[in-house]
Design an enzyme around this catalytic site. Sequence first.
Site, PDB file in Angstrom:
ATOM      1  N   SER A 120       0.833  -1.193   0.000  1.00 59.34           N
ATOM      2  CA  SER A 120       0.000   0.000   0.000  1.00 59.34           C
ATOM      3  C   SER A 120       0.867   1.242   0.000  1.00 59.34           C
ATOM      4  CB  SER A 120      -0.912   0.011   1.229  1.00 59.34           C
ATOM      5  OG  SER A 120      -1.551   1.257   1.385  1.00 59.34           O
TER       6      SER A 120
ATOM      7  N   TYR B   8      -1.578  -0.285  10.590  1.00 55.32           N
ATOM      8  CA  TYR B   8      -1.675  -0.666   9.180  1.00 55.32           C
ATOM      9  C   TYR B   8      -0.438  -0.222   8.404  1.00 55.32           C
ATOM     10  CZ  TYR B   8      -3.697  -1.033   4.472  1.00 55.32           C
ATOM     11  OH  TYR B   8      -3.943  -1.356   3.156  1.00 55.32           O
TER      12      TYR B   8
END
Length: 698
Positions: free
Chosen positions: A576, A589
Amino acid sequence: MEKTFQYVNYLWNEQKAAELGDDQVALFLYRSNILGADLRITNYGGGNTSCKTIEKDPLTNEEVEVMWVKGSGGDIGTLTRSGIAGLYTGRLRNLKNVYGGLADEDRMVGLFDHCIFDLASKAPSIDTPLHGLLPFKHIDHLHPDALIAVAAAKDSEQVTKEIWGDTMGWVPWQRPGFDLGLQLEKCLADNPGIRGIVLGSHGLFTWGDTSYECYINSLEVIETASAYIEKKIKEKGSVFGGQKIESLPAAERLDKAATLMPLLRGLASSENRMIGHFTDSDIVLQYINSNDLERLAPMGTSCPDHFLRTKIQPLVLNLSTDEDVNNTEEVLKKLEPAFEQYRKEYADYYNTCKHANSPAMRDPNPVIIIYPGVGMFSFAKDKQTTRVASEFYVNAINVMRGAEAITSYTSLPRQEAFDIEYWLLEEAKLSRMPVEKPLSRKIAIVTGGGGGIGKAIADKLVAEGAVVVLADLSDEAIKTALATYKRDQADGVVCDVSDKEAVAAAFKKASLSFGGIDIIIHSAGLAISKPLEETTLKDWDILQNVLVKGQFLMAQEGVAILRKQKLGGDIVNIASKNGLVAGPNNVAYGTAKAAQQHMTRLLAAELAADKIRVNTVNPDGVIVGSKIWEGEWAEGRAKAYGITVEELPAHYAKRNLLNEIILPDDIANGVFACVALLDKSTGNTINVDGGMANAFVR
């Protein structure tokens, strides 16, 4: 009234047939499809069927007879109008006036085009004159196991007479072509009133005035032969000389097969990468565990449709059932010489039988590999081809079983087999095959493949020719996803990527389903967006387990298989933008994604010597179609940016340089670039985010 058969399936549906009315072509296609649905009658791509109708000639307006016949390369089980050829029967028969004998066979095939009635015809096959020179309205040319057993038995002509008396004709083996059509015509002239003809070492011709009469005739002839063989087997008391060794228990067979398949695949792919298939059905085990295996296997198959797909003979492994196949080094000491010897023998076969104009020798590796006590492997260019090769060898086993029960099995002489395998017309047929796609012959596994980005990646890989194993936590999601693919394109396995045993089981599934692995995509993920004080240890652990530990386990298990195959490979990790950019409310995250990215670089450095390339694709803002945006993550990101969930897609599009909404398909394209185009890149990061300046890697 429905007929009852014991050895074939009666599938004729009166209502369905009635709906087709008097459309003889539609009825011929219907008959073809239901015949092809029973593998005891004919296998995929095997046999051909036809019908003759009266049509109006578009040039003369006169009524002419037209023959509709399965075209070259088709399959009767799936035959449609687009797969048949329509020819003037009279013109086809007039070719007898210009036929110059056996040396003229190849030229005759080119002349079939001069007989075309329907301009949308499929290319006529080599068997076209076999149908055209017989007068019947509906004709079946089939390769039933029972009939080929009769055709391949010693004293086949006398056996045919014993079974059917004067009601069946018989012609000796001859390569398919115009002259064989003449032999069938002569056989019928010499034996008026027969219901069919047995072709030595080849198959069966049957016919009827209607599609139904032809269908019933075919089934009755096959049923009679099957009953005769079963009676002979009962009288004999055993098949294949009885059992020599015992099979391992089913679970142990699968374990050994899964462990061995990547090694076999690597060896079988010495010239061209192959896809694998495994079967341990009862008939296979009966044959490979028998006393007669050593005698029968080298003899090879008899029917051309069999050995064109299986090669003339299999490779029988010299491995005992108690062999420790986990000891790769020791097993290879036995496998490598066995493969080398097979290749040498195939080269000798080619060099001994070749003609001055023969095509170049094809891949000398075995297609069928037998492991007594365990099962049978096959390797070919794609899953359908390798599965069909396996099915055809099962047909060959059934033929040997029947022929041995009747008298004894006979195979084609090697020169005859070679002349079929390396026939210039067969070479021309191969040259007409579609160009392979970029990822043909590749096997991929995609975590999170049941939906979202993972499913989009799997779709792209399949579209580009790969076969794919979908690994996902949800069995329901896997079933739904698999329903979108055709047979032989994909398989699925329930897998918790944080569980080492589950990951090992997923790769075992890939090995058993397709033979090994080439592409590992770690796309499984979830997202939790919370500020530091609200992030729980549970949040932290699940992100680390799924994203980081899962990636580690997928690499560790997958690389072990890649190294066995020695074919290189690709690992692509879906990370990501958040692994590069310090955003708000994202500590757990973002940290996990950063760990994924650096692990990719570490693995790229470590695995380069094995030609295993490891790269990262970084999505950003994939809202539409992405599973991680369902629920709290979307709410968390909307809260962090002070907007509503509904405003997120537009928000993410506006913040990237290209002002584009990023979709799962865009991520799939990034993965495709890594595995198909950037073949000299490793350790790289591809951002698929519309252009985020703060996420530029340099």
